[in-house]
Design a protein around this motif. Sequence first.
Motif, PDB file in Angstrom:
ATOM      1  N   GLY A  70       0.768  -1.231   0.000  1.00 23.73           N
ATOM      2  CA  GLY A  70       0.000   0.000   0.000  1.00 23.73           C
ATOM      3  C   GLY A  70       0.796   1.276   0.000  1.00 23.73           C
ATOM      4  O   GLY A  70       0.210   2.363  -0.006  1.00 23.73           O
ATOM      5  N   PRO A  97      -0.033   7.270   0.831  1.00 26.71           N
ATOM      6  CA  PRO A  97      -0.439   5.870   0.665  1.00 26.71           C
ATOM      7  C   PRO A  97      -1.328   5.702  -0.562  1.00 26.71           C
ATOM      8  O   PRO A  97      -2.101   6.595  -0.914  1.00 26.71           O
ATOM      9  CB  PRO A  97      -1.201   5.562   1.952  1.00 26.71           C
ATOM     10  CG  PRO A  97      -1.682   6.898   2.429  1.00 26.71           C
ATOM     11  CD  PRO A  97      -0.604   7.877   2.044  1.00 26.71           C
ATOM     12  N   GLN A  98      -1.222   4.566  -1.191  1.00 26.18           N
ATOM     13  CA  GLN A  98      -1.947   4.335  -2.433  1.00 26.18           C
ATOM     14  C   GLN A  98      -3.452   4.346  -2.240  1.00 26.18           C
ATOM     15  O   GLN A  98      -4.202   4.738  -3.136  1.00 26.18           O
ATOM     16  CB  GLN A  98      -1.475   3.010  -3.038  1.00 26.18           C
ATOM     17  CG  GLN A  98      -0.004   3.044  -3.468  1.00 26.18           C
ATOM     18  CD  GLN A  98       0.580   1.667  -3.681  1.00 26.18           C
ATOM     19  OE1 GLN A  98      -0.131   0.658  -3.648  1.00 26.18           O
ATOM     20  NE2 GLN A  98       1.894   1.600  -3.908  1.00 26.18           N
ATOM     21  N   ASP A  99      -3.925   3.920  -1.054  1.00 27.21           N
ATOM     22  CA  ASP A  99      -5.368   3.892  -0.806  1.00 27.21           C
ATOM     23  C   ASP A  99      -5.849   5.103  -0.014  1.00 27.21           C
ATOM     24  O   ASP A  99      -7.022   5.181   0.360  1.00 27.21           O
ATOM     25  CB  ASP A  99      -5.762   2.602  -0.090  1.00 27.21           C
ATOM     26  CG  ASP A  99      -5.101   2.460   1.280  1.00 27.21           C
ATOM     27  OD1 ASP A  99      -4.316   3.359   1.671  1.00 27.21           O
ATOM     28  OD2 ASP A  99      -5.362   1.447   1.963  1.00 27.21           O
ATOM     29  N   GLY A 100      -4.954   6.055   0.258  1.00 30.61           N
ATOM     30  CA  GLY A 100      -5.337   7.257   0.985  1.00 30.61           C
ATOM     31  C   GLY A 100      -5.566   7.058   2.470  1.00 30.61           C
ATOM     32  O   GLY A 100      -6.028   7.978   3.153  1.00 30.61           O
ATOM     33  N   ASN A 101      -5.221   5.888   2.999  1.00 34.17           N
ATOM     34  CA  ASN A 101      -5.471   5.586   4.406  1.00 34.17           C
ATOM     35  C   ASN A 101      -4.393   6.232   5.275  1.00 34.17           C
ATOM     36  O   ASN A 101      -3.259   5.752   5.357  1.00 34.17           O
ATOM     37  CB  ASN A 101      -5.484   4.074   4.626  1.00 34.17           C
ATOM     38  CG  ASN A 101      -5.896   3.698   6.049  1.00 34.17           C
ATOM     39  OD1 ASN A 101      -5.947   4.536   6.947  1.00 34.17           O
ATOM     40  ND2 ASN A 101      -6.198   2.435   6.256  1.00 34.17           N
ATOM     41  N   GLY A 113      -3.505   2.767   9.361  1.00 34.08           N
ATOM     42  CA  GLY A 113      -2.817   2.807   8.081  1.00 34.08           C
ATOM     43  C   GLY A 113      -1.318   2.967   8.255  1.00 34.08           C
ATOM     44  O   GLY A 113      -0.515   2.314   7.572  1.00 34.08           O
ATOM     45  N   ARG A 139       0.135  -0.259   9.599  1.00 37.28           N
ATOM     46  CA  ARG A 139       0.273  -1.235   8.509  1.00 37.28           C
ATOM     47  C   ARG A 139       1.553  -1.007   7.728  1.00 37.28           C
ATOM     48  O   ARG A 139       2.271  -1.955   7.383  1.00 37.28           O
ATOM     49  CB  ARG A 139      -0.930  -1.127   7.571  1.00 37.28           C
ATOM     50  CG  ARG A 139      -0.868  -2.064   6.364  1.00 37.28           C
ATOM     51  CD  ARG A 139      -1.998  -1.771   5.387  1.00 37.28           C
ATOM     52  NE  ARG A 139      -1.864  -0.444   4.775  1.00 37.28           N
ATOM     53  CZ  ARG A 139      -2.731   0.052   3.900  1.00 37.28           C
ATOM     54  NH1 ARG A 139      -3.797  -0.654   3.565  1.00 37.28           N
ATOM     55  NH2 ARG A 139      -2.546   1.258   3.397  1.00 37.28           N
TER      56      ARG A 139
END
Length: 314
Positions: A22, A80-84, A89, A92
């Motif tokens: 991510g 982060p790629q998912d914006g989290n 996040g 992780r």
Amino acid sequence: MSTEQRVADGTGAERRSVEVPGAVLAVHGPAARAEGLPAALFVHGLGGSGDNWTELMTELSDVLDAEAVDLPGFGWSAPPQDGNLSVNGHVRAVIGYLEASGRGPVHLFGNSLGGAVAVRLAAVRPDLVRSLTLISPALPELPPQRSAWPTGLLAVPGVAGLLGRRRAPGGDVEAATRQLLALVYGDPGAVPSGQWDRAVAEYRRRSGLPYALAVLAGSARGIVSAYTERGDQSLWRQAAQVKAPVLLVYGLKDRLVSYRSAARACAAFADARLLVLPEAGHVAMLEHPERVARAVRELLAAVGPVDSGVAQGS
């Protein structure tokens, strides 16, 4: 794991990109591994970067094989790629790095937001942590002290965009940096010239990144959300689950995390020791690296050497 290595400066330090689930993280450390020393990982606070640990890492270079990570969207790390940008996040991402590098279990350091990340990581993945050093950790404090309210306002939707519109192109970077250091240092007038120059350069660089304010606001919302979590996700409950030895460092002049949290933190962790620095603010590792390092050395002595059966990553 894929890495791209390059020398960051002329002191032998190195910054490399590390791909984790991510995100792609920037990791700072010496160009040459400190063979035979226990591994350590340093995690910065809101708006900071791995550079915040330079002085303390230098002080501990003879006892730790140390690296510092830029959390997703901060320092030299891409968002982060998912914006989290929640605490989960960030946890992780750090777990992803420790698993990819094979360096765990590590002596884990965290400041502010990084402290919350370190606590949660130690609770959910105790196999990755040998000890915790928490400098002004962002553990739930309700109500927060008044001087922390402007930082909390970043979590309000729309505030970051308003600040971005009010920021004049080519604004006074030195004045803005001075205002920031006044918030996090106990004595901003005593900031060494080297730290000042680095802070101005980093503020100027971050000001040119289109995502910088959004990342700051998203992570601020993540902290506020973590403060309100209950049950197994409560940071205080997770602190009670941590079995690794803990060093807590608080400054009496901290404008963001009140010293009143220290008593609760000492009671929450199973094995805690406390260092109080009367003249320090929110970033004791930058203001008093020698005194913090002395306490860390005592912690390391209490933890003892790595068991022969525990493999350390290179």
